[in-house]
Each structure stands twice: as structure tokens, then as C-alpha cells.
Design a protein around this motif. Structure first.
Motif, PDB file in Angstrom:
ATOM      1  N   MET A   1       0.837  -1.194   0.000  1.00  0.00           N
ATOM      2  CA  MET A   1       0.000   0.000   0.000  1.00  0.00           C
ATOM      3  C   MET A   1       0.879   1.254   0.000  1.00  0.00           C
ATOM      4  O   MET A   1       1.874   1.323   0.704  1.00  0.00           O
ATOM      5  N   THR A   2       0.490   2.203  -0.813  1.00  0.00           N
ATOM      6  CA  THR A   2       1.251   3.447  -0.863  1.00  0.00           C
ATOM      7  C   THR A   2       0.841   4.323   0.306  1.00  0.00           C
ATOM      8  O   THR A   2      -0.331   4.423   0.617  1.00  0.00           O
ATOM      9  N   SER A   3       1.785   4.959   0.939  1.00  0.00           N
ATOM     10  CA  SER A   3       1.383   5.816   2.046  1.00  0.00           C
ATOM     11  C   SER A   3       0.978   7.175   1.499  1.00  0.00           C
ATOM     12  O   SER A   3       1.516   7.678   0.525  1.00  0.00           O
ATOM     13  N   VAL A   4      -0.023   7.718   2.132  1.00  0.00           N
ATOM     14  CA  VAL A   4      -0.612   8.964   1.683  1.00  0.00           C
ATOM     15  C   VAL A   4      -0.105  10.076   2.588  1.00  0.00           C
ATOM     16  O   VAL A   4       0.200   9.843   3.748  1.00  0.00           O
ATOM     17  N   GLY A   5      -0.004  11.261   2.088  1.00  0.00           N
ATOM     18  CA  GLY A   5       0.333  12.379   2.959  1.00  0.00           C
ATOM     19  C   GLY A   5       1.757  12.861   2.783  1.00  0.00           C
ATOM     20  O   GLY A   5       2.279  13.607   3.594  1.00  0.00           O
TER      21      GLY A   5
ATOM     22  N   CYS B   1      -7.234  15.982  -8.324  1.00  0.00           N
ATOM     23  CA  CYS B   1      -7.911  15.884  -7.024  1.00  0.00           C
ATOM     24  C   CYS B   1      -6.954  16.373  -5.925  1.00  0.00           C
ATOM     25  O   CYS B   1      -5.742  16.417  -6.125  1.00  0.00           O
ATOM     26  N   PRO B   2      -7.502  16.754  -4.742  1.00  0.00           N
ATOM     27  CA  PRO B   2      -6.628  17.277  -3.680  1.00  0.00           C
ATOM     28  C   PRO B   2      -5.686  16.241  -3.062  1.00  0.00           C
ATOM     29  O   PRO B   2      -4.579  16.586  -2.653  1.00  0.00           O
ATOM     30  N   GLY B   3      -6.121  14.985  -2.929  1.00  0.00           N
ATOM     31  CA  GLY B   3      -5.269  13.989  -2.263  1.00  0.00           C
ATOM     32  C   GLY B   3      -5.706  12.575  -2.595  1.00  0.00           C
ATOM     33  O   GLY B   3      -6.433  12.349  -3.551  1.00  0.00           O
ATOM     34  N   GLY B   4      -5.236  11.626  -1.776  1.00  0.00           N
ATOM     35  CA  GLY B   4      -5.627  10.234  -1.960  1.00  0.00           C
ATOM     36  C   GLY B   4      -4.538   9.406  -2.609  1.00  0.00           C
ATOM     37  O   GLY B   4      -3.503   9.922  -3.044  1.00  0.00           O
ATOM     38  N   SER B   5      -4.801   8.092  -2.694  1.00  0.00           N
ATOM     39  CA  SER B   5      -3.752   7.161  -3.097  1.00  0.00           C
ATOM     40  C   SER B   5      -3.356   7.319  -4.558  1.00  0.00           C
ATOM     41  O   SER B   5      -2.239   6.990  -4.948  1.00  0.00           O
ATOM     42  N   ARG B   6      -4.264   7.866  -5.375  1.00  0.00           N
ATOM     43  CA  ARG B   6      -3.948   8.006  -6.791  1.00  0.00           C
ATOM     44  C   ARG B   6      -2.744   8.960  -6.973  1.00  0.00           C
ATOM     45  O   ARG B   6      -1.819   8.666  -7.705  1.00  0.00           O
TER      46      ARG B   6
END
Lengths: 299, 254
Positions: free
Chosen positions: A1-5, A52-57
Motif C-alpha cells: 500500500m502506498t502511504s498517503v500524505g 484531485c486534492p489527495g488520496g492514493s492516486r
């Protein structure tokens, strides 16, 4: 899983898009790109999928971007709209460019927005002086807002307008000359439109100012018929047809080697199939380089 | 004028008359067919966008019915901007007015609201979540004065239908489902979760979202549900990342 943030301050190695074959990066292939770093020279994404503002994409694209040169290909800016540009959207695209630092940014010689409604397709322009003025003005504003030259792609089309006075290829070349944009020559679109409207695709290739072409697209289309007439549909849903590979060879011969991108959007196959198509595009580039070397040696 | 031509072209793509045909070159009948390719591109691609945002509704009503719903929605509420991750915000309200759908499946609009909240959470801005250890050094007496902020992806929803049971269902429930449920939609990291909250916990979270202190929110929660337990509710929220990492004490505000 890719880390977000992840903070937005990443500096990527400059990695310009090379004169080689690339493929369109699509979400269903994210896993393979994160895991195996498949061998392909560069990647292109649809800009609107990443505004988009954020998220895994976004986090995933940031990870992949570390390993590949990137091109951002927009489908929503509607450069041909008489009502002018959507400056909110331009701001989103500027943020995308600032964040991912693509070396190529492209858009289309078409329109999608009328009366504030976004029609989500690349709609055809009448080829008139008025449309040319509007397109050139909008491209100039876009290039200023994005802080870089934009490549403009010739569209595929299904209808023409009675009021058109300029051949499509002249309209395309004139757009680049007047606005200072580059061109993204889509040879599949040239072929599709030439069949749909009954002209010789070579007329188009011969008129394109080769020095202004910064990228070439190839893609699959489907054949249909209406009342005995061919109607080709640019659906990006199948392998590139031989006629289009042949047209790519002719285009490369005429304008010289350029980055070539293989596009596939509908009924996406396994990544290997896309990489196989990219290998064919690479072979076309290699063959051109080999032929040029022979010419140099003979001289 | 190009502006007029584009207005007519766009209106025709979303409608069905053929006013723009006079402006097209070539055969009239063939143009009608070719124009349909654009219309099909638009409706098919936007239907795909809606299917991706409302996967449970798509599954529950089936392909054919979903296409009917989507086509009506697209014609009446076409996108107003290019980023399509935001397209479909009005779908729940549209379903409320669509008698054919809500007559048989009255829970559909609320289920659409949950799916839309999941979609919003997926694309929302990233932020660090408050961890249990962040509160470890606090004087227990101070805890009542804490003001916590919800994570940007957090969405609270109360429904008269069992939306938590319905979300992700792959067959229509029979008999028709009954009972109110409250849910928290959240994406603290990569994945979106939908959590069923007890009535007290829902009021508690809603009170915190409204800016009340932890103490006041706990009182509101206990008022709503007799067996509301602050430690359990707070522990649950800290575990799943409901709050932003930053917090304040009301004393600091003075």
C-alpha cells in the motif's frame, strides 16, 4: 500500500521525455509499476485524472514519477471554446505541473465546454479564421498560465462544418505558428479523420511543420460502416492497425524521430500487451535511426 | 459565430433535435449517424464515471436500469467542470425525484449519499490523524476541554434506512430493509472505510465536528444513548483515525 500524505515539495530528477516509445499509464496497471518498474522509456497520464486534492492516486503517481519521465496529457481544457478558458481549471493544471514536473504538457485542437457545460468529449471545430483566432488566443493564455509551451494534438472527427474554409492540416500548422505552441501529431487521428472525411492522410503529413512536432501518438481505432461509407471510430480500444503503423513510418521519415506514445483507454489489456505495442513503436524509431546512419555512411 | 454554433452543438448532444445539422458539411442522414457517435461517447463515458462512484447502486439496480438512471441524470445535470471525480454530487437528490426508482427502492437516495461520501473521501486532501499517544501526556482534567477536529476525509451520515447494511451489498435485500443507521465515512490513509456508529457515538462525533469540547460532546452522546461510553467511543475514533493530528484546549483559546 502506498502511504498517503507525502509533502508536496518533492523534487524529481529532471528526466525529460526521451525520443523513444512510451505508454499511457492507467490505474489498473499501478500495481505492476509499483512492484516491478516495467521497462518502458516514459509514461503519459491524463491530467484530469490527477487534479484531485489527495488520496492514493496522487501518492502512487508520485512514487512512479520518481522512476519515469512523465508527460501530462489534458483532455478538458477546451482550448477551442468561444467562451474562453476555465481559469479555475487552468489553476488545477498549473498545480499538477508544479507537483509532478512533467517535461511535456499537451492538449487538443478541439472544444468540450459550451455555456458552462462540460461535454466530456473532444468536439470538432469549424476550420475558420474566427475559430483560429479564438484557439490561438486561448492557447496563448494557457501557455502563460502554465509557464511552459503546450503541445496541441490534432483530433479525430466524425463531422465537418459547411462554414470551414481552411484545410485541417493548414489550420493545425497555422495554430502552432501563431500561438507558439508545439504540435502533438496523432497519426491514428490523421488516419481516422482522413477516412471519415475522404482526404489523403499524406496531405496532412506533408503540411505538418516537422520542427514544431514534440510528440507523436499512435492508438487503435475500430472500423464501421454507414450506408456503404466507412466510419472509423477513434476508441483507443484495440491494437494499433497496420495502416497506422505504416503511417507512423512515413511520418517519422518526413519529420524525423520524436517521442512516440502508445495510447489505450477502452477495454484495457494486460500491461504486457501495451509494452508489446510500445516495442513496435520503438522498432519504428530504431529502424529510422538505422536508415539515417546508412544514408550518412553512403554520403 | 463560433459561440452560437457551440451552444447549438452542445444542446443537441444532450437532447435529441437536430438543429445543428444545417451547419454540418456532407450528407444529412449520414451526419445524424455520425453525430450520434459524439453523443454515445459522452453518455457512455459519463455513465462509466457514475458507475465508478455508485458501485452498490449499479449492482443493486442492474446494468440496464442504471443506464436509464444515468442517462436521465446526465441529460438533466451535465457536468459543469472538467474534473469528473466531482461529477455525481447531485445524483442522490436526483434519485429522490425519480419516482420509478424510489417507489420500489426508497433507500436509494440515502445509499447514494453514502457512496458519494465514500467517493469524496477517496479524493479528499490528505492529513495526519491524531494518535492515542498524542493525548498520553495530557492532564486527565484537561481532557474535557479538548477540541478535536475531524479528519478532512471524515463524513458523518444519519439515515432512516440501514445504509451500513446496504453499502457494498450485491443483491437486493428481501424483504425490504428497515431500521435507521448512522455511519462514519473516513479515509485516514489509502483506503476508505464505512463504520457503523451507535446513536450516542454519532451524536458525540457530530458534536465534536461542530466544535464542541470533548466534555460537552460526551454529555450530548450520553443524552442521546443511555449506554454511551466515552472511553470506548474515543478509543474507537483514535484507532481508526477520525481526528486531525492538531488539537486545541479551550483554555488556550482564551
Amino acid at each position: 500500500m502506498t502511504s498517503v500524505g507525502t509533502p508536496l515539495t518533492t523534487e524529481f530528477e529532471s528526466y525529460p521525455v526521451p525520443v523513444a516509445a512510451g505508454i499511457g499509464l492507467r490505474h489498473i496497471h499501478f500495481g505492476e509499476f509499483l512492484k516491478d518498474q516495467p521497462g518502458v522509456a516514459w509514461l503519459e497520464v491524463h491530467s484530469e485524472n490527477y487534479v484531485c486534492p489527495g488520496g492514493s492516486r496522487l501518492a502512487t503517481l508520485e512514487t512512479i514519477r520518481r522512476n519515469y519521465p512523465l508527460s501530462c496529457h489534458g483532455v478538458g481544457l477546451s482550448l477551442g471554446s468561444a467562451e474562453g478558458l476555465d481559469f479555475e481549471h487552468l489553476k488545477r493544471l498549473r498545480s499538477l505541473v508544479d507537483r509532478f514536473q512533467p517535461s511535456l504538457v499537451s492538449e487538443h485542437m478541439s472544444w468540450s465546454t459550451a455555456g458552462g457545460v462540460y461535454l466530456n468529449d473532444l468536439l470538432p471545430l469549424p476550420y475558420t479564421e474566427e475559430a483560429l483566432d479564438i484557439l490561438v488566443r486561448n492557447i496563448s493564455q494557457a501557455q502563460e498560465a502554465l509557464g511552459m509551451q503546450v503541445l496541441i494534438e490534432n483530433p479525430s472527427s466524425y463531422v465537418t462544418f459547411a462554414q470551414s474554409t481552411i484545410p485541417e492540416w493548414e489550420f493545425c500548422a497555422e495554430t502552432a505558428r501563431r500561438s507558439g505552441c508545439g504540435l502533438l501529431l496523432d497519426v491514428n487521428n490523421v488516419y481516422v479523420s482522413s477516412r471519415n472525411h475522404g482526404y489523403d492522410p499524406r496531405d496532412f503529413l506533408n503540411a505538418v511543420p516537422g520542427a514544431l512536432v514534440g510528440e507523436i501518438h499512435v492508438a487503435g481505432h475500430s472500423d464501421s460502416e454507414w450506408d456503404g461509407h466507412p466510419v472509423l471510430i477513434d476508441d483507443h480500444g484495440s491494437p494499433v492497425k497496420d495502416v497506422v503503423w505504416n503511417l507512423l513510418d512515413e511520418a517519422l521519415e518526413r519529420i524525423g524521430p520524436k517521442p512516440v506514445l502508445m495510447e489505450w483507454d477502452l477495454n484495457l489489456p494486460a500491461l504486457d500487451v501495451l509494452l508489446g505495442e510500445a516495442a513496435k513503436a520503438q522498432a519504428a524509431l530504431d529502424q529510422l535511426v538505422a536508415a539515417n546512419k546508412m544514408l550518412v555512411n553512403v554520403a | 459565430m463560433l459561440r452560437d454554433l457551440q451552444a447549438a452543438f452542445g444542446a443537441e448532444l444532450l437532447g435529441s433535435d437536430m438543429r445543428v445539422s444545417a451547419a454540418l458539411g456532407g450528407d444529412r442522414m449520414e451526419n445524424a449517424h455520425r453525430f450520434g457517435i459524439y453523443r454515445n461517447n459522452i453518455f457512455a463515458s459519463l455513465t462509466g464515471v457514475l458507475e465508478a462512484a455508485f458501485p452498490t447502486i449499479h449492482t443493486l439496480v442492474g446494468d440496464e436500469n442504471f443506464i436509464v438512471l444515468a442517462s436521465r441524470f446526465i441529460a438533466e445535470h451535465p457536468p459543469q467542470e472538467p474534473p469528473l471525480y466531482r461529477y455525481g454530487a447531485d445524483f442522490a437528490t436526483f434519485l429522490e425525484d425519480f419516482e420509478l426508482a424510489v417507489g420500489e427502492l426508497p433507500f436509494l437516495p440515502d445509499l447514494a449519499r453514502v457512496e458519494w461520501a465514500v467517493n469524496e473521501a477517496y479524493f479528499e486532501a490528505d492529513a495526519e490523524s491524531l494518535q492515542p499517544e498524542d493525548l498520553a501526556d495530557l492532564d486527565p482534567e484537561d481532557c474535557g476541554n479538548l477540541q478535536l477536529t475531524l479528519h478532512p476525509s471524515a463524513r458523518l451520515m444519519s439515515s432512516g434506512w440501514p445504509v451500513w447494511d446496504l453499502w457494498g451489498a450485491d443483491v437486493l435485500p428481501n424483504p425490504s430493509p428497515e431500521g435507521a443507521q448512522q455511519v462514519l465515512i473516513l479515509r485516514p490513509d489509502a483506503e476508505v472505510s464505512v463504520t457503523l456508529l451507535s446513536p450516542g457515538d454519532f451524536i458525540f462525533a457530530q458534536a465534536l465536528a461542530a466544535g464542541m469540547t470533548l466534555g460537552a460532546a460526551a454529555t450530548a452522546g450520553a443524552k442521546a444513548e443511555e449506554c454511551f461510553d466515552l472511553a470506548t467511543a474515543l478509543g474507537g475514533h483514535l484507532g481508526r483515525g477520525t481526528f486531525r493530528a492538531e488539537f486545541t484546549r479551550t483554555a488556550e483559546l482564551a
